[in-house]
Design a protein around this motif. Structure first.
Motif, PDB file in Angstrom:
ATOM      1  N   ILE A   3       0.803  -1.145   0.115  1.00 14.86           N
ATOM      2  CA  ILE A   3      -0.139  -0.035   0.061  1.00 14.86           C
ATOM      3  C   ILE A   3       0.767   1.355  -0.135  1.00 14.86           C
ATOM      4  O   ILE A   3       0.696   2.167  -0.724  1.00 14.86           O
ATOM      5  CB  ILE A   3      -0.931   0.213   1.121  1.00 14.86           C
ATOM      6  N   PHE A   4       1.944   1.372   0.671  1.00 13.67           N
ATOM      7  CA  PHE A   4       2.783   2.548   0.862  1.00 13.67           C
ATOM      8  C   PHE A   4       3.502   2.634  -0.359  1.00 13.67           C
ATOM      9  O   PHE A   4       3.796   3.557  -0.847  1.00 13.67           O
ATOM     10  CB  PHE A   4       3.947   2.290   2.269  1.00 13.67           C
ATOM     11  N   GLY A   5       4.042   1.365  -0.858  1.00 16.13           N
ATOM     12  CA  GLY A   5       4.609   1.554  -2.253  1.00 16.13           C
ATOM     13  C   GLY A   5       3.881   2.087  -3.421  1.00 16.13           C
ATOM     14  O   GLY A   5       4.125   2.944  -4.392  1.00 16.13           O
ATOM     15  N   PHE A   6       2.564   1.744  -3.247  1.00 15.70           N
ATOM     16  CA  PHE A   6       1.541   2.417  -4.557  1.00 15.70           C
ATOM     17  C   PHE A   6       1.563   3.789  -4.150  1.00 15.70           C
ATOM     18  O   PHE A   6       1.288   4.374  -5.188  1.00 15.70           O
ATOM     19  CB  PHE A   6       0.375   1.571  -4.102  1.00 15.70           C
ATOM     20  N   LEU A   7       1.320   4.187  -2.575  1.00 16.27           N
ATOM     21  CA  LEU A   7       1.315   5.534  -2.437  1.00 16.27           C
ATOM     22  C   LEU A   7       2.268   6.202  -2.996  1.00 16.27           C
ATOM     23  O   LEU A   7       2.396   7.497  -3.627  1.00 16.27           O
ATOM     24  CB  LEU A   7       1.238   5.975  -1.039  1.00 16.27           C
ATOM     25  N   GLY A   8       3.638   5.691  -2.820  1.00 19.65           N
ATOM     26  CA  GLY A   8       4.800   6.149  -3.298  1.00 19.65           C
ATOM     27  C   GLY A   8       4.880   6.522  -4.690  1.00 19.65           C
ATOM     28  O   GLY A   8       5.428   7.545  -5.281  1.00 19.65           O
ATOM     29  N   TYR A   9       4.297   5.424  -5.214  1.00 16.88           N
ATOM     30  CA  TYR A   9       4.419   5.303  -6.900  1.00 16.88           C
ATOM     31  C   TYR A   9       3.389   6.552  -7.259  1.00 16.88           C
ATOM     32  O   TYR A   9       3.553   7.122  -8.332  1.00 16.88           O
ATOM     33  CB  TYR A   9       3.866   3.989  -7.462  1.00 16.88           C
ATOM     34  N   PHE A  10       2.328   6.632  -6.779  1.00 19.10           N
ATOM     35  CA  PHE A  10       1.189   7.942  -7.061  1.00 19.10           C
ATOM     36  C   PHE A  10       1.870   9.106  -6.803  1.00 19.10           C
ATOM     37  O   PHE A  10       1.583  10.011  -7.810  1.00 19.10           O
ATOM     38  CB  PHE A  10      -0.050   7.425  -6.421  1.00 19.10           C
ATOM     39  N   LEU A  11       2.274   9.356  -5.682  1.00 20.76           N
ATOM     40  CA  LEU A  11       2.951  10.737  -5.263  1.00 20.76           C
ATOM     41  C   LEU A  11       4.266  11.218  -6.194  1.00 20.76           C
ATOM     42  O   LEU A  11       4.316  12.144  -6.307  1.00 20.76           O
ATOM     43  CB  LEU A  11       3.397  10.688  -3.839  1.00 20.76           C
ATOM     44  N   GLY A  12       4.877   9.990  -6.586  1.00 22.91           N
ATOM     45  CA  GLY A  12       5.983  10.107  -7.370  1.00 22.91           C
ATOM     46  C   GLY A  12       5.771  10.930  -8.699  1.00 22.91           C
ATOM     47  O   GLY A  12       6.473  11.722  -9.240  1.00 22.91           O
ATOM     48  N   ALA A  17       6.718  15.894 -11.504  1.00 23.34           N
ATOM     49  CA  ALA A  17       6.344  17.136 -12.379  1.00 23.34           C
ATOM     50  C   ALA A  17       6.855  18.451 -11.604  1.00 23.34           C
ATOM     51  O   ALA A  17       7.175  19.239 -12.467  1.00 23.34           O
ATOM     52  CB  ALA A  17       4.566  17.124 -12.262  1.00 23.34           C
ATOM     53  N   LEU A  18       6.842  18.612 -10.478  1.00 21.85           N
ATOM     54  CA  LEU A  18       7.239  19.904  -9.681  1.00 21.85           C
ATOM     55  C   LEU A  18       8.782  19.873  -9.955  1.00 21.85           C
ATOM     56  O   LEU A  18       9.420  20.971  -9.986  1.00 21.85           O
ATOM     57  CB  LEU A  18       6.977  19.636  -8.268  1.00 21.85           C
ATOM     58  N   PHE A  19       9.500  18.603  -9.621  1.00 22.61           N
ATOM     59  CA  PHE A  19      11.010  18.638  -9.881  1.00 22.61           C
ATOM     60  C   PHE A  19      11.237  19.442 -11.406  1.00 22.61           C
ATOM     61  O   PHE A  19      12.144  20.074 -11.717  1.00 22.61           O
ATOM     62  CB  PHE A  19      11.539  17.371  -9.844  1.00 22.61           C
ATOM     63  N   MET A 101      -0.205  10.524   7.858  1.00 20.47           N
ATOM     64  CA  MET A 101       0.976   9.590   8.371  1.00 20.47           C
ATOM     65  C   MET A 101       1.016   8.616   7.235  1.00 20.47           C
ATOM     66  O   MET A 101       2.234   8.233   6.729  1.00 20.47           O
ATOM     67  CB  MET A 101       0.635   8.711   9.585  1.00 20.47           C
ATOM     68  N   LEU A 102      -0.051   8.276   6.662  1.00 21.85           N
ATOM     69  CA  LEU A 102      -0.087   7.409   5.409  1.00 21.85           C
ATOM     70  C   LEU A 102       0.673   8.304   4.302  1.00 21.85           C
ATOM     71  O   LEU A 102       1.571   7.529   3.499  1.00 21.85           O
ATOM     72  CB  LEU A 102      -1.345   7.098   4.999  1.00 21.85           C
ATOM     73  N   VAL A 103       0.429   9.455   4.127  1.00 26.30           N
ATOM     74  CA  VAL A 103       1.052  10.356   3.175  1.00 26.30           C
ATOM     75  C   VAL A 103       2.576  10.326   3.167  1.00 26.30           C
ATOM     76  O   VAL A 103       3.409  10.393   2.471  1.00 26.30           O
ATOM     77  CB  VAL A 103       0.624  11.495   3.022  1.00 26.30           C
ATOM     78  N   LEU A 104       2.939  10.631   4.535  1.00 28.75           N
ATOM     79  CA  LEU A 104       4.223  10.535   4.992  1.00 28.75           C
ATOM     80  C   LEU A 104       5.103   9.435   4.369  1.00 28.75           C
ATOM     81  O   LEU A 104       6.157   9.139   4.060  1.00 28.75           O
ATOM     82  CB  LEU A 104       4.559  10.639   6.490  1.00 28.75           C
ATOM     83  N   ASN A 117       9.917   4.890  -8.659  1.00 25.58           N
ATOM     84  CA  ASN A 117       8.595   5.330  -8.071  1.00 25.58           C
ATOM     85  C   ASN A 117       8.366   6.893  -8.530  1.00 25.58           C
ATOM     86  O   ASN A 117       7.112   7.464  -8.356  1.00 25.58           O
ATOM     87  CB  ASN A 117       8.479   5.269  -6.419  1.00 25.58           C
ATOM     88  N   THR A 118       9.428   7.639  -8.570  1.00 23.69           N
ATOM     89  CA  THR A 118       9.331   8.672  -9.031  1.00 23.69           C
ATOM     90  C   THR A 118       9.638   9.260 -10.482  1.00 23.69           C
ATOM     91  O   THR A 118       8.688   9.736 -11.234  1.00 23.69           O
ATOM     92  CB  THR A 118      10.480   9.805  -8.153  1.00 23.69           C
ATOM     93  N   LEU A 119      10.489   8.696 -11.031  1.00 25.80           N
ATOM     94  CA  LEU A 119      10.851   8.578 -12.461  1.00 25.80           C
ATOM     95  C   LEU A 119      10.071   7.707 -13.150  1.00 25.80           C
ATOM     96  O   LEU A 119       9.740   7.781 -14.596  1.00 25.80           O
ATOM     97  CB  LEU A 119      12.312   8.508 -12.849  1.00 25.80           C
ATOM     98  N   HIS A 120       9.515   6.639 -12.666  1.00 25.89           N
ATOM     99  CA  HIS A 120       8.648   5.447 -13.118  1.00 25.89           C
ATOM    100  C   HIS A 120       9.309   4.803 -14.417  1.00 25.89           C
ATOM    101  O   HIS A 120       8.824   4.511 -15.427  1.00 25.89           O
ATOM    102  CB  HIS A 120       7.671   5.974 -13.556  1.00 25.89           C
ATOM    103  N   ILE A 121      10.545   4.301 -14.161  1.00 26.08           N
ATOM    104  CA  ILE A 121      11.564   3.639 -15.027  1.00 26.08           C
ATOM    105  C   ILE A 121      11.519   2.174 -14.844  1.00 26.08           C
ATOM    106  O   ILE A 121      11.101   1.982 -13.545  1.00 26.08           O
ATOM    107  CB  ILE A 121      13.011   4.004 -15.007  1.00 26.08           C
ATOM    108  N   ASN A 122      11.197   1.300 -15.939  1.00 25.33           N
ATOM    109  CA  ASN A 122      11.336   0.044 -15.766  1.00 25.33           C
ATOM    110  C   ASN A 122      11.963  -0.496 -14.506  1.00 25.33           C
ATOM    111  O   ASN A 122      13.252  -0.349 -14.465  1.00 25.33           O
ATOM    112  CB  ASN A 122      11.462  -0.735 -17.004  1.00 25.33           C
TER     113      ASN A 122
END
Length: 330
Positions: A3-12, A17-19, A101-104, A117-122
């Protein structure tokens, strides 16, 4: 963890985009934190209302405890009636503190696994690249196994032109990783990819866990002063989170990348400002005033619906007045 990995993948996606806009991960985290605060603002309002509402009913709660203190079941029933009548949800703040906390944890997975998770590379290509750098003579094998993608990101500019890396990543991915690896320096030399525990207690990076602790303690202290007796009326789960969070943040910040600590510090400071504003707008005094105004309006509305019944003397006076009016008209 999934679940946290999915959140990280989504927030990435948002972090990348901001970076891409600011070309600096520190600025991206600041803007990212502001966006997250705006998204979670309704939860913060709900939490503040729960705190203020519970504080507002403290006197009535004490009266019920004195009256039904010997009968817990009846006391709980009367408490529930009081909460329902006043529209207060005493446990409403617990869930609203869990969501951040979940967002954290989601941010942690975005920072700890920046390539997938951020660049979403294979992921398969990333894992092969990690295995490749582990075979390079002189490579720092002491790197934390949990942060191998960060290690790859740090050495990537030196190996980007090798045949192995060229065969694993496309030209677009290589350019993306190059851009990303050069954007983690803030304040003229602080690398947000570094982990404080790798440097021990005698390093400037120890400031990150210290600032995490200070910012969270300071935030809670100011919140207590602003909200006055609201904090004393909170339920157990909220008190545990409120006092354990600063120590937890310092402990975690010591063993995670500085980017994670930086997010935590910015989040604590923004929470402080937000809490001061909400306490001024949705404090017990303001809620009491709104409640009294609502009750007064309801009473006025109910009185307007009831037809006025004249007393006998009033009927006689009204009859004489009507006759006088008719004479004047004639």
């Amino acid at each position: 963890m999934q679940i946290f990995g999915f959140l990280g993948y989504f927030l990435g996606y948002l972090l990348w985009a901001l970076f891409y806009v600011f070309q600096n991960f520190g600025i991206a985290i600041i803007v990212f934190t502001i966006v997250i605060k705006l998204v979670l603002f309704p939860f913060s309002v709900k939490q503040q209302k729960s705190m203020a509402g519970t504080a507002r009913l403290s006197k009535k709660q004490k009266e019920l405890q004195e009256k039904y203190g010997n009968n817990r079941q009846l006391l709980q029933e009367e408490m529930n009636k009081l909460y329902e009548k006043e529209g207060v949800k005493p446990m409403g703040g617990c869930l609203t503190m869990i969501v951040p906390m979940l967002v954290l944890f989601g941010v942690f997975y975005a920072v700890a696994y920046p390539l997938t998770n951020t660049l979403h590379i294979n992921a398969d290509s990333v894992n092969k690249a990690v295995a490749y750098i582990q075979q390079i003579p002189g490579y720092a094998s002491s790197a934390n196994p949990a942060y191998q993608q960060i290690a790859l990101l740090r050495v990537f500019p030196n190996i980007a032109n090798t045949e192995a890396i060229q065969g694993l990543f496309s030209a677009a991915d290589i350019d993306k990783i190059h851009l990303f690896s050069n954007g983690f320096t803030i304040f003229g030399g602080v690398d947000l990819l570094m982990v404080p525990s790798d440097f021990g207690f005698w390093s400037w990076y120890l400031l990150f866990p210290i600032l995490c602790f200070v910012s969270n303690v300071g935030s809670q202290f100011v919140m207590q002063r602003v909200n006055k007796n609201q904090m004393n009326q909170q339920q157990g789960c909220m008190k545990v989170l409120m006092y354990a969070l600063p120590l937890f943040s310092a402990y975690i910040a010591y063993s995670v990348p500085a980017a994670m600590s930086f997010y935590w510090i910015i989040s604590a400071l923004l929470s402080l400002v937000q809490s001061i504003i909400l306490a001024k707008v949705l404090g017990p005094v303001q809620l009491n005033a709104k409640s009294e105004a609502r009750h007064a309006a309801l009473m006025f509305e109910n009185e307007a619906k009831v037809p006025y019944v004249y007393a006998p003397q009033e009927k006689a006076v009204a009859s004489v007045n009507n006759k006088n009016k008719n004479k004047k008209k004639k």
